[in-house]
Write a protein that holds these residues in place. Structure first.
Motif, mmCIF file in Angstrom:
data_model
loop_
_atom_site.group_PDB
_atom_site.id
_atom_site.type_symbol
_atom_site.label_atom_id
_atom_site.label_comp_id
_atom_site.label_asym_id
_atom_site.label_seq_id
_atom_site.Cartn_x
_atom_site.Cartn_y
_atom_site.Cartn_z
ATOM 1 N N CYS A 154 -62.773 3.387 31.746
ATOM 2 C CA CYS A 154 -62.968 3.560 33.006
ATOM 3 C C CYS A 154 -64.263 4.014 33.689
ATOM 4 C CB CYS A 154 -61.663 4.252 33.873
ATOM 5 S SG CYS A 154 -60.273 3.425 33.713
ATOM 6 N N GLN A 155 -64.740 4.951 32.944
ATOM 7 C CA GLN A 155 -66.091 5.474 33.424
ATOM 8 C C GLN A 155 -67.124 4.578 33.264
ATOM 9 O OE1 GLN A 155 -66.035 9.151 31.090
ATOM 10 N NE2 GLN A 155 -65.803 10.372 32.639
ATOM 11 N N ASN A 156 -67.049 3.830 32.091
ATOM 12 C CA ASN A 156 -67.913 2.776 31.744
ATOM 13 C C ASN A 156 -67.885 1.689 32.678
ATOM 14 O OD1 ASN A 156 -68.944 4.115 29.408
ATOM 15 N ND2 ASN A 156 -67.469 2.984 28.095
ATOM 16 N N LEU A 157 -66.762 1.207 33.247
ATOM 17 C CA LEU A 157 -66.530 0.151 34.271
ATOM 18 C C LEU A 157 -67.123 0.689 35.352
ATOM 19 C CD1 LEU A 157 -62.865 -0.978 33.708
ATOM 20 C CD2 LEU A 157 -64.867 -2.468 33.781
ATOM 21 N N PRO A 179 -79.229 -7.754 40.059
ATOM 22 C CA PRO A 179 -78.359 -6.959 38.823
ATOM 23 C C PRO A 179 -76.958 -7.747 38.507
ATOM 24 C CG PRO A 179 -78.084 -5.986 41.109
ATOM 25 C CD PRO A 179 -78.975 -7.086 41.391
ATOM 26 N N SER A 180 -76.802 -7.246 37.384
ATOM 27 C CA SER A 180 -75.663 -7.809 37.045
ATOM 28 C C SER A 180 -74.797 -6.529 35.976
ATOM 29 C CB SER A 180 -75.827 -9.001 35.788
ATOM 30 O OG SER A 180 -76.756 -8.707 34.771
ATOM 31 N N ALA A 181 -73.567 -6.741 35.948
ATOM 32 C CA ALA A 181 -72.838 -5.902 35.064
ATOM 33 C C ALA A 181 -72.401 -6.495 33.602
ATOM 34 C CB ALA A 181 -71.317 -5.742 35.750
ATOM 35 N N THR A 182 -72.476 -5.475 32.909
ATOM 36 C CA THR A 182 -71.873 -5.830 31.093
ATOM 37 C C THR A 182 -70.566 -5.652 30.889
ATOM 38 O OG1 THR A 182 -74.505 -4.933 30.691
ATOM 39 C CG2 THR A 182 -72.885 -5.283 28.973
ATOM 40 N N ALA A 183 -70.309 -6.668 30.089
ATOM 41 C CA ALA A 183 -68.928 -6.718 29.862
ATOM 42 C C ALA A 183 -68.444 -5.442 29.038
ATOM 43 C CB ALA A 183 -68.411 -7.962 29.311
ATOM 44 N N THR A 184 -67.415 -4.667 29.581
ATOM 45 C CA THR A 184 -67.114 -3.389 28.843
ATOM 46 C C THR A 184 -65.724 -3.580 28.106
ATOM 47 O OG1 THR A 184 -66.275 -2.346 30.735
ATOM 48 C CG2 THR A 184 -68.628 -2.106 30.103
ATOM 49 N N LEU A 185 -64.809 -4.250 28.507
ATOM 50 C CA LEU A 185 -63.461 -4.549 28.043
ATOM 51 C C LEU A 185 -63.202 -5.754 27.768
ATOM 52 C CD1 LEU A 185 -61.441 -1.947 30.223
ATOM 53 C CD2 LEU A 185 -61.663 -1.976 27.827
ATOM 54 N N ILE A 225 -55.251 6.915 25.668
ATOM 55 C CA ILE A 225 -55.545 7.421 27.012
ATOM 56 C C ILE A 225 -56.929 7.978 27.117
ATOM 57 C CG2 ILE A 225 -55.026 9.565 28.573
ATOM 58 C CD1 ILE A 225 -53.043 7.357 28.850
ATOM 59 N N ALA A 226 -57.378 8.666 26.031
ATOM 60 C CA ALA A 226 -58.797 9.109 26.092
ATOM 61 C C ALA A 226 -59.603 7.889 25.899
ATOM 62 C CB ALA A 226 -58.946 9.804 24.900
ATOM 63 N N ARG A 227 -59.408 6.950 25.499
ATOM 64 C CA ARG A 227 -60.183 5.712 25.204
ATOM 65 C C ARG A 227 -60.247 4.921 26.867
ATOM 66 N NH1 ARG A 227 -57.691 5.131 20.177
ATOM 67 N NH2 ARG A 227 -56.460 3.400 21.041
ATOM 68 N N LEU A 228 -58.856 4.727 27.410
ATOM 69 C CA LEU A 228 -58.908 4.283 28.658
ATOM 70 C C LEU A 228 -59.649 5.171 29.635
ATOM 71 C CD1 LEU A 228 -57.637 2.537 30.784
ATOM 72 C CD2 LEU A 228 -55.691 3.715 30.868
ATOM 73 N N HIS A 229 -59.734 6.435 29.677
ATOM 74 C CA HIS A 229 -60.433 7.169 30.577
ATOM 75 C C HIS A 229 -62.053 6.867 30.404
ATOM 76 C CE1 HIS A 229 -62.084 10.501 32.615
ATOM 77 N NE2 HIS A 229 -62.468 11.130 31.487
ATOM 78 N N GLU A 230 -62.536 6.953 29.020
ATOM 79 C CA GLU A 230 -63.797 6.346 28.947
ATOM 80 C C GLU A 230 -64.265 5.136 29.231
ATOM 81 O OE1 GLU A 230 -66.989 6.141 24.861
ATOM 82 O OE2 GLU A 230 -64.891 6.822 24.718
#
Length: 328
Positions: free
Chosen positions: A17-20, A206-212, A10-15
């Motif tokens: 989501c913030q990155n996303l 601008p472009s987004a970087t893949a995070t997941l 859950i902590a990893r998911l929270h992080e």
């Protein structure tokens, strides 16, 4: 007792989501609530209906979301002459270069992607709509007499233009019910629009970087389902839905006055799932009433069918949900 590995996940998911959110903000200005609702729908394993006038960056948002999630993205422009095979794919005759033998080969349609944007879904006839809706429900398509699995994860975002209704084929209530949320995309604020103008007229894209990755998303979808919910919180979700059902003992007065058809059992399921997703995205391994109330409008607004009295008095499904929450 809370499972420690799940708590860490859950902590990893929270992080994540913030990155996303940060990556999406590089490309899409504002629309933070829309982004949160899309992410909640994604991690709940559902599909979304996006409603907004043209020019509000719906396509850009969905494409950027797919980029940030390392997912394959396809856009389908729905038109009156679109056929089911244009979505699902079709068998074509192919000749072998060596033997000269002819045989059928399946050519996959644009629905074979992780993120599918169904643009203006109400502009195509019901037969074609049904092809996509079957794929949404079953996560597979039937073509050439064979069933073919769709990739995982599979996330459909369908758009509707709320202004132009002439020449459209409105989705039936039973098909609307398959969308976990209806997300309203509104105009940006003045400051946000200024940033949009500056960004889109500059010599830089601008472009987004893949995070997941797709595998991580699948893990988080299962994780969301493992988030526990107390009976009294789940009961609040049920009561919100049940109080919209006209003619029932538990129906609210505002529903009896303004609702023609209320939310069904699938709404209760989707409301709990959306609340679980919001809790997990917030870093909590439990659901409380705040999550239910925050998810109520997007989950219920397309499932509450209002009557003529509501139209005459200017009462919207959102206003009905607000009243139900206030008196919960």
């Amino acid at each position: 007792m809370t499972d420690a590995p799940d708590t860490e996940a859950i902590a990893r998911l929270h992080e994540a989501c913030q990155n996303l959110r940060r990556e999406l903000a590089k490309v899409v200005i504002g629309q933070t609530e829309v982004v949160d609702q899309l992410l909640a729908a994604l991690f709940a394993g559902g599909h979304c209906l996006l409603v907004g006038v043209p020019g509000l960056a719906k396509t850009l948002l969905v494409r950027t979301l797919a980029e940030a999630l390392s997912l394959q993205f396809n856009r389908i422009q729905f038109t009156p002459d679109l056929m089911p095979s244009d979505i699902t794919g079709a068998d074509i005759i192919q000749q072998d270069a060596v033997s000269g033998e002819r045989k059928f080969r399946f050519l996959p349609g644009p629905v074979f992607a992780n993120v599918v944007l169904a643009d203006e879904i109400n502009r195509t006839p019901p037969k074609t709509q049904a092809a996509l809706l079957e794929a949404m429900q079953e996560r597979q398509v039937t073509a050439g007499g064979q069933r073919r699995e769709l990739p995982n994860p599979f996330f459909v975002l369908a758009t509707q233009n709320p202004i132009e209704q002439e020449g459209t084929y409105p989705l039936p209530e039973a098909q609307l019910d398959r969308f976990i949320m209806e997300v309203l995309v509104d105009y940006p604020s003045e400051d946000e629009e200024l940033e949009i103008v500056k960004q889109t007229t500059a010599d830089f894209t601008p472009s987004a970087t893949a995070t997941l990755s797709a595998a991580e998303i699948e893990q988080y979808v299962h994780l969301v389902r493992r988030v526990p919910i107390a009976d009294h919180v789940a009961r609040e979700a049920l009561q919100l839905c049940r109080r919209t059902r006209v003619g029932r003992a538990e129906a609210a007065a505002i529903a009896e006055k303004y609702v023609r058809w209320g939310a069904g059992p699938r709404a209760s399921q989707h409301l709990v799932l959306a609340a679980k997703a919001r809790a997990a995205m917030d870093g909590r391994f439990f659901v409380d009433e705040r999550d239910i109330r925050a998810a109520a409008k997007p989950v219920l607004r397309h499932r509450i069918i209002t009557n003529y009295a509501a139209e005459a008095d200017g009462v919207t499904p959102d206003a009905i949900v607000d009243e139900l929450i206030a008196k919960a």
